[in-house]
Motif scaffolding. Structure first.
Motif, PDB file in Angstrom:
ATOM      1  N   GLY A  87     -13.343  23.524  15.346  1.00  0.00           N
ATOM      2  CA  GLY A  87     -12.228  23.703  14.373  1.00  0.00           C
ATOM      3  C   GLY A  87     -12.256  25.020  13.626  1.00  0.00           C
ATOM      4  N   ARG A  88     -13.370  25.428  13.438  1.00  0.00           N
ATOM      5  CA  ARG A  88     -13.191  26.527  12.381  1.00  0.00           C
ATOM      6  C   ARG A  88     -13.034  28.086  13.439  1.00  0.00           C
ATOM      7  N   VAL A  89     -13.532  28.057  14.535  1.00  0.00           N
ATOM      8  CA  VAL A  89     -13.363  29.288  15.291  1.00  0.00           C
ATOM      9  C   VAL A  89     -11.734  29.049  15.955  1.00  0.00           C
ATOM     10  N   LEU A  90     -11.532  27.988  16.380  1.00  0.00           N
ATOM     11  CA  LEU A  90     -10.149  27.876  17.062  1.00  0.00           C
ATOM     12  C   LEU A  90      -9.062  28.061  15.915  1.00  0.00           C
ATOM     13  N   GLY A  91      -9.381  27.512  14.807  1.00  0.00           N
ATOM     14  CA  GLY A  91      -8.221  27.742  13.500  1.00  0.00           C
ATOM     15  C   GLY A  91      -8.326  29.135  13.347  1.00  0.00           C
ATOM     16  N   THR A  92      -9.392  29.873  13.159  1.00  0.00           N
ATOM     17  CA  THR A  92      -9.361  31.356  12.833  1.00  0.00           C
ATOM     18  C   THR A  92      -8.861  32.001  13.607  1.00  0.00           C
ATOM     19  N   PHE A  93      -8.796  31.860  15.160  1.00  0.00           N
ATOM     20  CA  PHE A  93      -8.227  32.427  16.205  1.00  0.00           C
ATOM     21  C   PHE A  93      -6.884  32.354  15.833  1.00  0.00           C
ATOM     22  N   GLY A  94      -6.127  31.017  15.900  1.00  0.00           N
ATOM     23  CA  GLY A  94      -4.966  30.603  15.795  1.00  0.00           C
ATOM     24  C   GLY A  94      -4.286  31.374  14.683  1.00  0.00           C
ATOM     25  N   TYR A  95      -4.934  31.228  13.567  1.00  0.00           N
ATOM     26  CA  TYR A  95      -4.136  31.770  12.204  1.00  0.00           C
ATOM     27  C   TYR A  95      -3.949  33.064  12.319  1.00  0.00           C
ATOM     28  N   LEU A  96      -5.108  33.866  12.824  1.00  0.00           N
ATOM     29  CA  LEU A  96      -4.686  35.324  13.001  1.00  0.00           C
ATOM     30  C   LEU A  96      -3.718  35.597  13.808  1.00  0.00           C
ATOM     31  N   ILE A  97      -3.761  35.041  15.095  1.00  0.00           N
ATOM     32  CA  ILE A  97      -2.501  35.249  16.032  1.00  0.00           C
ATOM     33  C   ILE A  97      -1.099  34.927  15.243  1.00  0.00           C
ATOM     34  N   ASN A  98      -1.106  33.758  14.598  1.00  0.00           N
ATOM     35  CA  ASN A  98      -0.085  33.402  14.203  1.00  0.00           C
ATOM     36  C   ASN A  98       0.522  34.152  13.057  1.00  0.00           C
ATOM     37  N   PHE A  99      -0.439  34.614  12.118  1.00  0.00           N
ATOM     38  CA  PHE A  99       0.013  35.230  10.880  1.00  0.00           C
ATOM     39  C   PHE A  99       0.326  36.728  11.158  1.00  0.00           C
ATOM     40  N   TYR A 100      -0.619  37.401  11.714  1.00  0.00           N
ATOM     41  CA  TYR A 100      -0.394  38.837  12.527  1.00  0.00           C
ATOM     42  C   TYR A 100       0.942  39.022  13.369  1.00  0.00           C
TER      43      TYR A 100
END
Length: 416
Positions: A87-100
């Motif tokens: 959850g932490r890894v996928l969440g971090t990946f998804g959030y960075l793609i999303n926000f940036y």
């Protein structure tokens, strides 16, 4: 058991407007261009499918943010608690793609609008830098004031939107609604996902409504339905007003698609109306700014949280540089990727955070409770999310080429 508290409809409706406000942003500016290339009927069906998908994942999140024994306060905490390292890894990946990705889309979209619709003949990077400075300063110093003015901002957006629709509807040619290009349909899913994404506001709504699951879901349903109506009206108006194709440099749907332009640019050109030009520019810039501010705040909060896990006394300037620097540099290097950035956000970032992760959470819960129906729903959500992700990655890497009226697979060993 927590005693059920009656939530008045006025409070539910107020929170529904927060959902609508979160949904009506930069996504609405790109929606008619992508959907116009596919046609009205394929687009309406796709919107229905995506909305059902969004509501399914929303139900999972509402349960997790309101259940007395399992309540979480934020998505990072929820993903960490439920799925651990995954959850932490996928969440971090998804959030960075999303926000940036969203920040890049906001910057490139705003620059394109200001350069095309303004009388001042300045380079696109000048407009982008000016918007970046103003919007970032508002984000860093005036966020609370913007939040207090939410109702007024929504009212101004509604008036500008109404003015554009009023001036444009008489020029709508309903015969343009008959065209359908089903082969291009999978290409429009990411932009619809972006235009319909309201999940970021779910924790806020659940907290505002005292953790009442029924009231929270009602507010989310109502707010998302209002957003759908606005998006559909806007889509039909733009598609009915713009020709699909035409001479080079003429305002067309395919021309805007090729140039990665927001819908307001070709619409203002084809209308030859100062009212449409002015209202379109202010509506688009205000919509982008009101999306830029909360996204920028969420990004800085996310970056600070990630850094705080590894370092002590994280400096504010480091957080600001890491939050706003990368998207600004990407936008300056690639100023014509508004629609492309939206596609990546919808097809990769949002699908990961608000599709794959909630499906895994639901599957875990279904296995624990031994509920086959819940497990089946989780598998469906995971399948849909995975397909959206695969299609987007395939398109971005060149494996799948989707163009209006043409669809071809590009073999990896035979490029050309």
């Amino acid at each position: 058991m927590k005693e059920h508290i009656h939530i008045p409809f006025s409070k539910i409706f107020t929170n529904a407007l927060f959902v609508t406000g979160m949904t009506i942003g930069a996504g609405i500016l790109g929606l008619p261009i992508k959907t116009g290339a596919a046609g009205v009927i394929p687009s309406l069906i796709s919107m229905l499918v995506i909305w059902v998908f969004m509501m399914a994942t929303a139900a999972i999140f509402v349960y997790k943010f309101t259940h007395p024994k399992e309540r979480s306060r934020s998505y990072p905490v929820l993903f960490q608690n439920e799925l651990g390292t995954t959850g932490r890894v996928l969440g971090t990946f998804g959030y960075l793609i999303n926000f940036y990705g969203l920040m890049v889309a906001y910057l490139t979209g705003a620059a394109a609008i200001l350069m095309s619709l303004s009388r001042f003949n300045l380079p696109v990077n000048v407009w982008m830098t000016a918007f970046f400075i103003v919007a970032t300063l508002i984000t860093l110093t005036g966020a609370e004031k913007v939040g207090r003015l939410n109702v007024l901002i929504m009212a101004v957006l509604a008036l500008l939107f109404g003015a554009m629709i009023f001036k444009t509807v008489p020029h709508v040619d309903v015969s343009r609604f008959a065209r359908s290009d089903w082969a291009f349909t999978t290409s429009i899913f990411p932009i619809i996902v972006v235009a319909f994404c309201f999940q970021n506001v779910i924790p806020f709504v659940c907290k505002n409504l005292d953790g009442d699951a029924r009231a929270s879901f009602k507010a989310i349903t109502l707010g998302s339905l209002i957003a759908i109506i606005i998006n559909v009206v806007w889509m039909l108006t733009v598609i009915g007003s713009l020709p699909l194709e035409g001479p080079p440099d003429s305002p067309t749907i395919l021309g805007a698609l090729a140039a990665n332009q927001p819908a307001t640019i070709p619409l203002a050109e084809v209308m030859h109306s100062k009212v449409v030009t002015i209202t379109g520019m202010f509506f688009a810039i205000l919509a982008i700014t009101t999306s830029y501010v909360p996204t920028g705040l969420a990004l800085t909060g996310f970056i600070r949280g990630r850094l705080s896990m590894r370092f002590k006394n994280v400096k504010n300037y480091v957080v600001v540089l890491l939050s706003f620097g990368p998207p600004f540099l990407v936008a300056m290097l690639f100023p014509n990727i508004f629609l492309k950035a939206m596609d990546v956000v919808g097809g990769v970032g949002i699908v990961t955070i608000f599709g794959i992760l909630p499906s895994l959470i639901l599957a875990k819960m279904a296995l624990r409770l031994r509920k086959r129906l819940l497990l089946a729903v989780a598998i469906v959500i995971l399948t849909v999310s995975s397909l959206l992700l695969i299609f987007e990655v395939a398109q971005e890497t060149g494996l799948l080429k989707l163009n209006p009226t043409v669809e071809t697979w590009k073999p990896l060993l035979h490029e050309g």
